[in-house]
Write a protein that holds these residues in place. Structure first.
Motif, mmCIF file in Angstrom:
data_model
loop_
_atom_site.group_PDB
_atom_site.id
_atom_site.type_symbol
_atom_site.label_atom_id
_atom_site.label_comp_id
_atom_site.label_asym_id
_atom_site.label_seq_id
_atom_site.Cartn_x
_atom_site.Cartn_y
_atom_site.Cartn_z
ATOM 1 N N THR A 169 0.816 -1.206 0.000
ATOM 2 C CA THR A 169 0.000 0.000 0.000
ATOM 3 C C THR A 169 0.855 1.263 0.000
ATOM 4 O OG1 THR A 169 -1.608 -1.209 1.319
ATOM 5 C CG2 THR A 169 -1.919 1.151 1.140
ATOM 6 N N GLU A 170 0.531 2.170 -0.904
ATOM 7 C CA GLU A 170 1.153 3.489 -0.928
ATOM 8 C C GLU A 170 0.182 4.552 -0.425
ATOM 9 O OE1 GLU A 170 2.589 4.191 -4.870
ATOM 10 O OE2 GLU A 170 3.801 2.355 -4.914
ATOM 11 N N LYS A 171 -1.081 4.411 -0.803
ATOM 12 C CA LYS A 171 -2.124 5.363 -0.390
ATOM 13 C C LYS A 171 -3.362 4.562 -0.010
ATOM 14 C CE LYS A 171 -0.308 8.987 -3.408
ATOM 15 N NZ LYS A 171 -0.554 9.865 -4.575
ATOM 16 N N PRO A 172 -3.461 4.115 1.244
ATOM 17 C CA PRO A 172 -4.569 3.246 1.641
ATOM 18 C C PRO A 172 -5.915 3.965 1.646
ATOM 19 C CG PRO A 172 -3.289 3.906 3.553
ATOM 20 C CD PRO A 172 -2.528 4.380 2.357
ATOM 21 N N ILE A 173 -6.955 3.195 1.458
ATOM 22 C CA ILE A 173 -8.313 3.708 1.629
ATOM 23 C C ILE A 173 -8.521 3.973 3.116
ATOM 24 C CG2 ILE A 173 -10.771 3.164 1.421
ATOM 25 C CD1 ILE A 173 -10.088 1.461 -1.008
ATOM 26 N N PRO A 174 -9.017 5.155 3.490
ATOM 27 C CA PRO A 174 -9.151 5.477 4.915
ATOM 28 C C PRO A 174 -10.314 4.738 5.580
ATOM 29 C CG PRO A 174 -10.028 7.259 3.592
ATOM 30 C CD PRO A 174 -9.400 6.296 2.630
ATOM 31 N N ASP A 175 -10.234 4.618 6.896
ATOM 32 C CA ASP A 175 -11.323 4.060 7.688
ATOM 33 C C ASP A 175 -12.551 4.966 7.611
ATOM 34 O OD1 ASP A 175 -9.930 1.835 8.598
ATOM 35 O OD2 ASP A 175 -9.177 2.859 10.382
ATOM 36 N N PHE A 176 -13.731 4.392 7.884
ATOM 37 C CA PHE A 176 -14.947 5.187 8.062
ATOM 38 C C PHE A 176 -14.716 6.192 9.187
ATOM 39 C CE2 PHE A 176 -18.911 5.919 10.357
ATOM 40 C CZ PHE A 176 -19.722 6.365 9.337
ATOM 41 N N PRO A 177 -15.141 7.449 9.000
ATOM 42 C CA PRO A 177 -15.908 8.037 7.902
ATOM 43 C C PRO A 177 -15.054 8.885 6.961
ATOM 44 C CG PRO A 177 -16.069 9.450 9.821
ATOM 45 C CD PRO A 177 -15.085 8.369 10.170
#
Length: 309
Positions: free
Chosen positions: A178-186
């Protein structure tokens, strides 16, 4: 005062050189007159092989769509846009004056230059961006063109590589790249990827081919909307209801799945409960034989209003 505002999205993907007039010949639905929308989302595979001339043709096609904001990502067919693909297939490797690098520069210039501006197109690479619309809606988009490796196309990663989760949230047996992970909610309202998550609108001729790590990331993020394409045969929509347990990820986080319906050219209304539901849309315009028979998705989604401070 309402804290959200209804915003209309037109979602398309996998147009592969489509021009208006093609749908009429194929008996498809993507044709003039087009309904207006606030935001157009194109989830990649704009072309057949990503040639600059193909990208120019795509932008000319997108020009005639009426939208305040037009967001576009690449797909595996946009080979010149993937620097690693260019280097791999370049005899001179990193020579900036070699033909593959010059083609890449031309492709990027097209998607970020005057023609893109005239078309109203914003080209997104991998990562987070936030936009505010004239209707007051403010939303965050995560975008990524990467898909599991297939043959020798662009933006690939290995099946056991995780491109979307931070190292401490990668599933057992997967390698974090991962270089730019999908962020946690919200942290994100909309996710745009070229490929689908595992087991959701991902069934092709060789079975379910979506990405398990992507689904794991979506189950963490719980966005309002996740749109993609790539697998032409799996066109459609699913409304995912998430478990009450916000710590659960992957398949254990999914409580219920229902079919989404496409009312195009009328809008489909989805009063999504943020954090509890995600609308997932495979918006491939082309079918498995590359005929533009599928309709765009016209979806109304409630988005948060921008604050004055």
């Amino acid at each position: 005062m309402a804290s959200t505002v209804s915003t209309r999205f037109m979602i398309i993907s996998d147009t592969h050189g489509f021009q208006f007039g093609d749908a009429e010949k194929a008996g498809g639905h993507f044709k003039h007159p087009l309904p207006k929308c606030d935001v157009l989302l194109h989830c990649g595979d704009l072309t057949h092989v990503g040639r600059p001339s193909e990208l120019e043709d795509c932008l000319r096609m997108l020009t005639s769509i009426h939208a305040e904001l037009k967001l576009v990502i690449a797909g595996n067919h946009e080979r010149p846009l993937d620097i690693n693909w260019v280097i791999k297939h370049n005899e001179k490797k990193n020579d900036p004056n070699s033909p593959p690098f010059l083609e890449r520069k031309r492709a990027l210039d097209i998607l970020t230059g005057p023609l893109a501006k005239e078309a109203g197109v914003t080209y997104l690479t991998e990562g987070l961006n936030t936009f505010t619309l004239k209707n007051g809606a403010k939303f965050t988009v995560y975008s990524s063109p990467y898909t599991p490796a297939f043959c020798d196309w662009a933006f690939p990663y290995g099946r056991l590589e995780d491109r979307f989760n931070p190292a401490d949230k990668v599933d057992y047996g997967f390698k974090c790249i991962t270089e730019k992970p999908i962020p946690d909610f919200p942290g994100v309202d909309i996710v745009m990827t070229h490929g689908p998550p595992r087991y959701v609108l991902d069934r092709g001729w060789n079975g379910n081919v979506g990405c398990a790590s992507l689904f794991r990331a979506i189950s963490r993020a719980r966005p309002r909307l996740h749109c993609f394409g790539h697998i032409h045969e799996a066109y459609g929509a699913k409304l995912i209801q998430w478990s009450e347990d916000k710590e659960s990820t992957g398949s254990s986080a999914m409580a219920h799945v229902s079919e989404g319906t496409n009312s195009y050219p009328q809008e489909s209304r989805y009063p999504i409960i943020f954090g509890k539901e995600t609308l997932m849309v495979n918006a491939a315009i082309m079918d498995s034989t590359y005929r533009p028979v599928n309709a765009p998705w016209l979806v109304d989604v409630d988005l948060p209003k921008a604050t004055s401070d």
